[in-house]
Design a protein around this motif. Sequence first.
Motif, PDB file in Angstrom:
ATOM      1  N   MET A 267       0.836  -1.174   0.000  1.00 55.71           N
ATOM      2  CA  MET A 267       0.000   0.000   0.000  1.00 55.71           C
ATOM      3  C   MET A 267       0.887   1.245   0.000  1.00 55.71           C
ATOM      4  SD  MET A 267      -3.261   0.559   2.347  1.00 55.71           S
ATOM      5  CE  MET A 267      -4.476   1.672   1.760  1.00 55.71           C
ATOM      6  N   ALA A 268       0.426   2.298  -0.622  1.00 59.19           N
ATOM      7  CA  ALA A 268       1.216   3.514  -0.757  1.00 59.19           C
ATOM      8  C   ALA A 268       1.357   4.244   0.570  1.00 59.19           C
ATOM      9  CB  ALA A 268       0.560   4.424  -1.792  1.00 59.19           C
ATOM     10  N   ASP A 269       2.515   4.848   0.764  1.00 59.13           N
ATOM     11  CA  ASP A 269       2.756   5.638   1.969  1.00 59.13           C
ATOM     12  C   ASP A 269       2.297   7.076   1.783  1.00 59.13           C
ATOM     13  OD1 ASP A 269       5.851   3.889   2.434  1.00 59.13           O
ATOM     14  OD2 ASP A 269       3.929   3.528   3.410  1.00 59.13           O
ATOM     15  N   LYS A 270       1.862   7.435   0.597  1.00 55.97           N
ATOM     16  CA  LYS A 270       1.447   8.798   0.306  1.00 55.97           C
ATOM     17  C   LYS A 270       0.010   9.016   0.746  1.00 55.97           C
ATOM     18  CE  LYS A 270       4.315   8.859  -3.804  1.00 55.97           C
ATOM     19  NZ  LYS A 270       4.324   9.012  -5.252  1.00 55.97           N
ATOM     20  N   SER A 271      -0.291  10.209   1.204  1.00 62.24           N
ATOM     21  CA  SER A 271      -1.668  10.578   1.521  1.00 62.24           C
ATOM     22  C   SER A 271      -1.859  12.055   1.212  1.00 62.24           C
ATOM     23  CB  SER A 271      -1.995  10.281   2.989  1.00 62.24           C
ATOM     24  OG  SER A 271      -1.210  11.096   3.825  1.00 62.24           O
ATOM     25  N   LEU A 272      -3.102  12.439   1.037  1.00 63.42           N
ATOM     26  CA  LEU A 272      -3.455  13.813   0.704  1.00 63.42           C
ATOM     27  C   LEU A 272      -4.486  14.265   1.724  1.00 63.42           C
ATOM     28  CD1 LEU A 272      -2.977  15.879  -1.678  1.00 63.42           C
ATOM     29  CD2 LEU A 272      -5.072  14.994  -2.664  1.00 63.42           C
ATOM     30  N   ASN A 273      -4.127  15.241   2.567  1.00 65.49           N
ATOM     31  CA  ASN A 273      -5.096  15.713   3.557  1.00 65.49           C
ATOM     32  C   ASN A 273      -6.008  16.773   2.936  1.00 65.49           C
ATOM     33  OD1 ASN A 273      -3.833  18.250   3.726  1.00 65.49           O
ATOM     34  ND2 ASN A 273      -2.502  17.588   5.389  1.00 65.49           N
ATOM     35  N   LYS A 274      -6.976  17.238   3.693  1.00 66.72           N
ATOM     36  CA  LYS A 274      -7.971  18.169   3.151  1.00 66.72           C
ATOM     37  C   LYS A 274      -7.323  19.468   2.683  1.00 66.72           C
ATOM     38  CE  LYS A 274     -12.236  20.625   4.095  1.00 66.72           C
ATOM     39  NZ  LYS A 274     -13.119  21.170   5.102  1.00 66.72           N
ATOM     40  N   THR A 275      -6.377  19.995   3.438  1.00 69.00           N
ATOM     41  CA  THR A 275      -5.723  21.253   3.060  1.00 69.00           C
ATOM     42  C   THR A 275      -4.997  21.102   1.729  1.00 69.00           C
ATOM     43  OG1 THR A 275      -5.440  21.788   5.399  1.00 69.00           O
ATOM     44  CG2 THR A 275      -4.090  23.010   3.843  1.00 69.00           C
ATOM     45  N   GLU A 276      -4.287  19.988   1.558  1.00 68.63           N
ATOM     46  CA  GLU A 276      -3.569  19.747   0.311  1.00 68.63           C
ATOM     47  C   GLU A 276      -4.541  19.522  -0.844  1.00 68.63           C
ATOM     48  OE1 GLU A 276       0.293  17.602   2.427  1.00 68.63           O
ATOM     49  OE2 GLU A 276      -1.401  16.389   1.744  1.00 68.63           O
ATOM     50  N   LEU A 277      -5.653  18.842  -0.580  1.00 69.55           N
ATOM     51  CA  LEU A 277      -6.672  18.627  -1.604  1.00 69.55           C
ATOM     52  C   LEU A 277      -7.270  19.956  -2.050  1.00 69.55           C
ATOM     53  CD1 LEU A 277      -8.463  16.748  -3.324  1.00 69.55           C
ATOM     54  CD2 LEU A 277     -10.010  16.620  -1.364  1.00 69.55           C
ATOM     55  N   VAL A 278      -7.592  20.817  -1.093  1.00 71.95           N
ATOM     56  CA  VAL A 278      -8.154  22.127  -1.414  1.00 71.95           C
ATOM     57  C   VAL A 278      -7.173  22.919  -2.268  1.00 71.95           C
ATOM     58  CG1 VAL A 278      -8.786  24.363  -0.407  1.00 71.95           C
ATOM     59  CG2 VAL A 278      -9.727  22.266   0.550  1.00 71.95           C
ATOM     60  N   ALA A 279      -5.899  22.917  -1.902  1.00 79.44           N
ATOM     61  CA  ALA A 279      -4.888  23.655  -2.666  1.00 79.44           C
ATOM     62  C   ALA A 279      -4.754  23.107  -4.083  1.00 79.44           C
ATOM     63  CB  ALA A 279      -3.547  23.590  -1.948  1.00 79.44           C
ATOM     64  N   LYS A 280      -4.794  21.787  -4.226  1.00 81.70           N
ATOM     65  CA  LYS A 280      -4.655  21.157  -5.536  1.00 81.70           C
ATOM     66  C   LYS A 280      -5.844  21.480  -6.432  1.00 81.70           C
ATOM     67  CE  LYS A 280      -3.084  16.827  -7.454  1.00 81.70           C
ATOM     68  NZ  LYS A 280      -2.470  15.553  -7.161  1.00 81.70           N
ATOM     69  N   VAL A 281      -7.064  21.399  -5.886  1.00 85.58           N
ATOM     70  CA  VAL A 281      -8.264  21.704  -6.665  1.00 85.58           C
ATOM     71  C   VAL A 281      -8.297  23.192  -7.024  1.00 85.58           C
ATOM     72  CG1 VAL A 281     -10.788  21.799  -6.604  1.00 85.58           C
ATOM     73  CG2 VAL A 281      -9.595  19.790  -5.734  1.00 85.58           C
ATOM     74  N   ALA A 282      -7.911  24.039  -6.090  1.00 88.32           N
ATOM     75  CA  ALA A 282      -7.883  25.481  -6.356  1.00 88.32           C
ATOM     76  C   ALA A 282      -6.904  25.798  -7.485  1.00 88.32           C
ATOM     77  CB  ALA A 282      -7.509  26.244  -5.091  1.00 88.32           C
ATOM     78  N   ALA A 283      -5.748  25.161  -7.488  1.00 87.87           N
ATOM     79  CA  ALA A 283      -4.759  25.400  -8.543  1.00 87.87           C
ATOM     80  C   ALA A 283      -5.249  24.913  -9.902  1.00 87.87           C
ATOM     81  CB  ALA A 283      -3.442  24.709  -8.180  1.00 87.87           C
ATOM     82  N   SER A 284      -5.931  23.776  -9.933  1.00 80.61           N
ATOM     83  CA  SER A 284      -6.378  23.227 -11.220  1.00 80.61           C
ATOM     84  C   SER A 284      -7.624  23.924 -11.766  1.00 80.61           C
ATOM     85  CB  SER A 284      -6.622  21.721 -11.118  1.00 80.61           C
ATOM     86  OG  SER A 284      -7.739  21.458 -10.318  1.00 80.61           O
ATOM     87  N   THR A 285      -8.417  24.564 -10.893  1.00 81.87           N
ATOM     88  CA  THR A 285      -9.637  25.223 -11.365  1.00 81.87           C
ATOM     89  C   THR A 285      -9.526  26.737 -11.445  1.00 81.87           C
ATOM     90  OG1 THR A 285     -10.551  25.388  -9.133  1.00 81.87           O
ATOM     91  CG2 THR A 285     -11.104  23.404 -10.419  1.00 81.87           C
TER      92      THR A 285
END
Length: 95
Positions: free
Chosen positions: A1-19
């Motif tokens: 299983m992957a050791d990577k995770s994306l928390n809510k703050t990182e998800l918000v930043a990623k979606v904001a950058a892409s949109t």
Amino acid sequence: MADKSLNKTELVAKVAASTGQSQATVDAVLGGLFEALAESVGNDTKVSIPGWLAVERTSRAARTGRNPQTGATIEIPAGHSVKISAGSKLKAAAK
């Protein structure tokens, strides 16, 4: 299983950058999405986003269990749980 995770703050930043939206706007939309999911599941309404996911409330029957410390039998009452199913697009992304 992957050791990577994306928390809510990182998800918000990623979606904001892409949109091109502000992080505050994206955070408010995600908050609204989570509230709508919680309300729908609480009202026993299935939420389906075709191709991505489906969220529904499930029922669990009452059952007999054991206390692991004492070994005594206990009655576990009936309850509810949440089932999340991945859609075809999400499954394809995981391959």
